[in-house]
Design an enzyme around this catalytic site. Sequence first.
Site, PDB file in Angstrom:
ATOM      1  N   PRO A   1     -29.817  22.347  55.841  1.00  0.00           N
ATOM      2  CA  PRO A   1     -28.431  22.693  56.142  1.00  0.00           C
ATOM      3  C   PRO A   1     -28.138  22.645  57.642  1.00  0.00           C
ATOM      4  O   PRO A   1     -28.914  23.138  58.461  1.00  0.00           O
ATOM      5  CB  PRO A   1     -28.300  24.123  55.611  1.00  0.00           C
ATOM      6  CG  PRO A   1     -29.390  24.254  54.603  1.00  0.00           C
ATOM      7  CD  PRO A   1     -30.502  23.410  55.118  1.00  0.00           C
ATOM      8  N   HIS A   2     -27.010  22.028  57.967  1.00  0.00           N
ATOM      9  CA  HIS A   2     -26.567  21.891  59.352  1.00  0.00           C
ATOM     10  C   HIS A   2     -25.063  21.671  59.337  1.00  0.00           C
ATOM     11  O   HIS A   2     -24.482  21.416  58.295  1.00  0.00           O
ATOM     12  CB  HIS A   2     -27.273  20.717  60.026  1.00  0.00           C
ATOM     13  CG  HIS A   2     -26.997  19.405  59.354  1.00  0.00           C
ATOM     14  ND1 HIS A   2     -27.628  19.032  58.171  1.00  0.00           N
ATOM     15  CD2 HIS A   2     -26.150  18.403  59.662  1.00  0.00           C
ATOM     16  CE1 HIS A   2     -27.171  17.842  57.798  1.00  0.00           C
ATOM     17  NE2 HIS A   2     -26.269  17.439  58.676  1.00  0.00           N
ATOM     18  N   SER A   3     -24.474  21.771  60.493  1.00  0.00           N
ATOM     19  CA  SER A   3     -23.040  21.531  60.624  1.00  0.00           C
ATOM     20  C   SER A   3     -22.825  20.161  61.241  1.00  0.00           C
ATOM     21  O   SER A   3     -23.619  19.716  62.067  1.00  0.00           O
ATOM     22  CB  SER A   3     -22.419  22.607  61.522  1.00  0.00           C
ATOM     23  OG  SER A   3     -21.077  22.316  61.775  1.00  0.00           O
TER      24      SER A   3
END
Length: 147
Positions: free
Chosen positions: A55-57
């Site tokens: 998960p990352h932006s």
Amino acid sequence: GVHQGVSGGSVEEGLRASVERRSLPPGLSAARVAERLLEREGQLSTAVGRGVAMPHSRLPIITEAQHELVAVCYPERPLDFSAPDGIPVGVLFILLTANPKRPLELLSQLARLCSEAEFLALLRAGGSLPALLSCMKRLSTGWAGAL
């Protein structure tokens, strides 16, 4: 850091609990970080297969490079991230960066590491921070200081 036994029965709950485990830079709330990660997850799953998600932006969350972080989180129960191989996720790499290109660099390095049997076995065994860093150094990734 490395966080064992992260609670949550869904992707949303697991991500929120993972972010709450981390100390964040001043002025950055766990709720805001979780929302950004969930936004990205809503666009396309960050599961890469083999029980791993990253998960990352898409846009930077951190404003200064010295506050960037990679956290390894082990959920209490595997989570359904709709992985391409259908395997539920038991390892989360949470990536928070200050530069929009940095997640791609980290994703590439982590994907390479996860293709190494030794590293993947260590992840599946719930490896500690010292064990993960040692393995990363042996595999010559050159970025083990990010954890």
